[in-house]
Design an enzyme around this catalytic site. Structure first.
Site, short mmCIF file in Angstrom:
data_model
loop_
_atom_site.label_atom_id
_atom_site.label_comp_id
_atom_site.label_asym_id
_atom_site.label_seq_id
_atom_site.Cartn_x
_atom_site.Cartn_y
_atom_site.Cartn_z
N SER A 51 0.83 -1.21 0.00
CA SER A 51 0.00 0.00 0.00
C SER A 51 0.86 1.25 0.00
O SER A 51 0.35 2.37 -0.02
CB SER A 51 -0.94 0.01 1.21
OG SER A 51 -0.20 -0.13 2.42
N ASN B 187 -2.63 -2.04 13.36
CA ASN B 187 -4.09 -1.85 13.31
C ASN B 187 -4.52 -0.56 14.01
O ASN B 187 -5.34 0.19 13.48
CB ASN B 187 -4.81 -3.05 13.93
CG ASN B 187 -4.54 -4.33 13.16
OD1 ASN B 187 -3.92 -4.30 12.09
ND2 ASN B 187 -5.00 -5.46 13.68
N THR C 79 -38.93 26.28 -12.19
CA THR C 79 -39.24 24.96 -11.66
C THR C 79 -39.51 24.09 -12.89
O THR C 79 -40.02 24.60 -13.90
CB THR C 79 -40.49 24.96 -10.73
OG1 THR C 79 -41.63 25.31 -11.51
CG2 THR C 79 -40.32 25.96 -9.59
N HIS C 80 -39.16 22.82 -12.81
CA HIS C 80 -39.28 21.93 -13.98
C HIS C 80 -38.53 22.48 -15.19
O HIS C 80 -38.87 22.18 -16.33
CB HIS C 80 -40.75 21.70 -14.37
CG HIS C 80 -41.64 21.37 -13.21
ND1 HIS C 80 -41.90 20.08 -12.81
CD2 HIS C 80 -42.29 22.18 -12.34
CE1 HIS C 80 -42.70 20.11 -11.75
NE2 HIS C 80 -42.95 21.38 -11.44
N SER D 157 -13.08 24.24 -28.90
CA SER D 157 -13.23 22.98 -29.62
C SER D 157 -12.11 22.86 -30.63
O SER D 157 -11.70 23.85 -31.23
CB SER D 157 -14.58 22.94 -30.34
OG SER D 157 -14.55 22.00 -31.39
N LYS E 66 -16.80 27.55 -30.71
CA LYS E 66 -17.20 26.97 -29.43
C LYS E 66 -16.41 27.53 -28.25
O LYS E 66 -15.22 27.81 -28.34
CB LYS E 66 -16.99 25.45 -29.44
CG LYS E 66 -17.97 24.70 -30.30
CD LYS E 66 -19.41 24.78 -29.81
CE LYS E 66 -19.67 23.91 -28.59
NZ LYS E 66 -19.53 22.49 -28.88
N GLU F 26 -18.72 21.12 -16.32
CA GLU F 26 -19.01 19.74 -16.75
C GLU F 26 -18.15 18.73 -15.99
O GLU F 26 -18.62 17.67 -15.58
CB GLU F 26 -18.79 19.62 -18.25
CG GLU F 26 -19.80 20.38 -19.05
CD GLU F 26 -19.44 20.39 -20.53
OE1 GLU F 26 -20.12 19.72 -21.31
OE2 GLU F 26 -18.47 21.08 -20.90
N LYS G 13 -8.28 3.43 1.83
CA LYS G 13 -7.50 4.64 1.61
C LYS G 13 -7.71 5.28 0.25
O LYS G 13 -7.87 6.51 0.15
CB LYS G 13 -6.01 4.35 1.82
CG LYS G 13 -5.69 4.23 3.29
CD LYS G 13 -4.34 3.64 3.54
CE LYS G 13 -4.35 2.92 4.86
NZ LYS G 13 -5.31 1.77 4.91
N1 ARG Z 1 -1.37 -1.22 5.42
C1 ARG Z 1 -2.35 -1.67 6.35
C2 ARG Z 1 -3.69 -0.97 6.11
O1 ARG Z 1 -3.68 -0.05 5.42
C3 ARG Z 1 -1.94 -1.37 7.75
C4 ARG Z 1 -2.51 -2.29 8.74
C5 ARG Z 1 -1.99 -3.67 8.53
N2 ARG Z 1 -2.37 -4.54 9.59
C6 ARG Z 1 -2.24 -5.84 9.47
N3 ARG Z 1 -2.62 -6.56 10.47
N4 ARG Z 1 -1.80 -6.38 8.36
O2 ARG Z 1 -4.72 -1.35 6.59
#
Ligand code: ARG
Length: 454
Positions: free
Chosen positions: A20, A107, A152-153, A274, A280, A287, A322
């Site tokens: 990650s 965690n 409206t509408h 355009s 244009k 948009e 994330k």
């Molecule tokens: N990269 C992990 C996440 O974004 C961090 C937590 C990982 N925890 C684990 N027990 N593997 O969630």
């Protein structure tokens, strides 16, 4: 990090699948801030000596500087930002670095980092909401005399001040600001000390960590603390609503900038041309904003769906939180920013607005109100004016072109003062109830917002 338990190395395929760091590296300032606070709690608990704690703290500050400057090399084999920083710290300062993760799991660490990031981002988004409100109020104040048809509408309904229309969006954004402030309360809870799931036999002063990091509260259940992403869902919901509001504003702007409406002209700096049609000038900002709102909804649904089947507590699925969160944060910030800038350069075409609003049909309801004041029940007044409208359409004439006798052939209640009803400014000034668009009310609202927004 888990070499004790394993005989084989992680497959390259798995490393690439599970890393990650390519997207969570942006957590680094918060990861470092959190680790420094954690090290202070470890010091207070006697796990670290003062020397070890200060080695950790200065090592982390150096890492921060290296990441800031781009000198830091992230290693995908170390999976995520937490392990990248910890491994590098140990490389830099030796054994003290290896003590940092005492009484902590990734965690609770990742939950902490995400909360710290979202506190900062929520404040940044709220400031941009304020800036867009200001931009709208400035545009309203600068065009206080402009009257347009309200719809409206998407059918011409009644005349309104252009400023009144813009201030509707200021109200919508105010609710957005309130929602951000409200979801902030649930982000502002400090999870560290929850460990992987069940805290630790090494008891840290969690209140000290919370104070160090500026949190108002600490979490009360370690299992909830590591599995909770409600705060992220709430923020994504608040962002989705901001997106919806911006998308509706975009739609109004797209219509207003069309040749058919012509109420506004966008500046060249915020329009595109355009490649094929030389004439244009396209409202791409509006948009794109309308389009990006789809992504914001998608991100909210993606996160809710990721979470829905998960047993307590942390599951690796949660790493998928994330990208949607970061994407929504980045997208809404960019959208708020560019829309405020674009509005600052909009030109209002007073003549086109005046031509559109001169449509006498917009005052049909005012004529019905006239009959109500003369004693006719509104339902009957509505029918009388309906017939009058049909007559005008049939004979291709507008209300002001009828003489008194013509009016009276529809109702004997019409008197010579009926023609005053057809005066646009008078019609607007009559709308004096709080929230209605008399000029005095609109001016007062602009003044109120200028006071609120500073
Ligand atoms: N990269 C992990 C996440 O974004 C961090 C937590 C990982 N925890 C684990 N027990 N593997 O969630």
């Amino acid at each position: 990090m888990w070499k004790g338990r394993f005989q084989q190395n992680t497959a390259g395929l798995l490393s690439r699948y599970s890393e990650s760091i390519s997207f969570d590296s942006r957590l680094y300032p918060y990861d470092i801030q959190g680790s420094i606070a954690h090290s202070k709690a470890l010091l207070a608990a006697g796990i670290l000596t003062p020397d070890e704690q200060s080695a950790i703290e200065s090592g982390l500050r150096q890492i921060r500087a290296d990441i800031d400057s781009g000198a830091f090399q992230f290693d995908p084999a170390l999976e995520d930002i937490h392990m990248n920083i910890e491994a590098d710290l140990t490389r830099r300062i030796g054994p003290a670095g290896a003590k940092l993760h005492t009484a902590r799991s990734r965690n609770d660490q990742v939950a902490l980092d995400l909360r710290l990031l979202l506190l900062a981002e929520t404040d940044a988004i709220a400031a941009l909401v304020r800036a867009l409100q200001k931009s709208l109020v400035t545009l309203a104040a600068g065009n206080i005399d402009v009257v347009i048809p309200g719809y409206t509408h998407l059918q011409r309904a009644q005349p309104v001040y252009f400023a009144h229309h813009l201030l509707a969006y200021v109200e919508m954004l105010e609710r957005d600001a309130q929602r951000l402030g409200d979801s902030r309360k649930r982000i502002d809870v400090m999870p560290l000390g929850s460990g992987a799931i069940a805290g630790s036999t090494i008891v840290l002063d969690r209140a000290l960590i919370a104070r160090e990091l500026g949190f108002t509260a600490i979490s009360q259940n370690s299992m909830d603390a590591v599995s909770d992403r409600d705060f992220a869902c709430e923020l994504l919901a608040a962002i989705a609503l901001i997106g919806m509001h911006l998308s509706r504003l975009s739609e109004d702007i797209i219509l207003w900038a069309s040749t058919e409406f012509g109420f506004v002209t966008l500046s060249d700096a915020f329009s595109t041309g355009s490649s094929l049609m030389p004439q244009k000038k396209n409202p791409d900002v509006a948009e794109l904003t309308r389009g990006k709102t789809g992504r914001l909804y998608g991100n909210l649904i993606a996160l809710l769906t990721t979470l829905k089947g998960l047993p307590l507590t942390y599951n690796r699925d949660m790493q998928e939180d994330k990208e949607p969160v970061f994407d929504s944060v980045d997208t809404i910030k960019a959208a708020l920013d560019i829309n405020a800038a674009m509005l600052a350069e909009i030109t209002v075409n007073t003549a086109r607005a005046a031509a559109a609003v001169s449509d006498p049909m917009l005052l049909a309801t005012d004529l019905a109100d006239y009959l109500v004041r003369a004693g006719l029940p509104f339902r009957q007044a509505h029918e009388v004016i309906g017939k009058l409208v049909a007559h005008c359409i049939e004979t291709n004439r507008a209300f002001p072109q009828l003489d008194l006798a013509a009016f009276q052939s529809f109702s004997s209640l019409f008197g010579p003062d009926v023609f005053a009803v057809l005066d646009l400014r008078r019609a607007l000034d009559a709308r004096q109830a709080p929230g209605a668009p008399s000029l005095a009310n609109v001016r007062a609202q602009i003044g109120r917002w200028q006071g609120v927004l500073g």
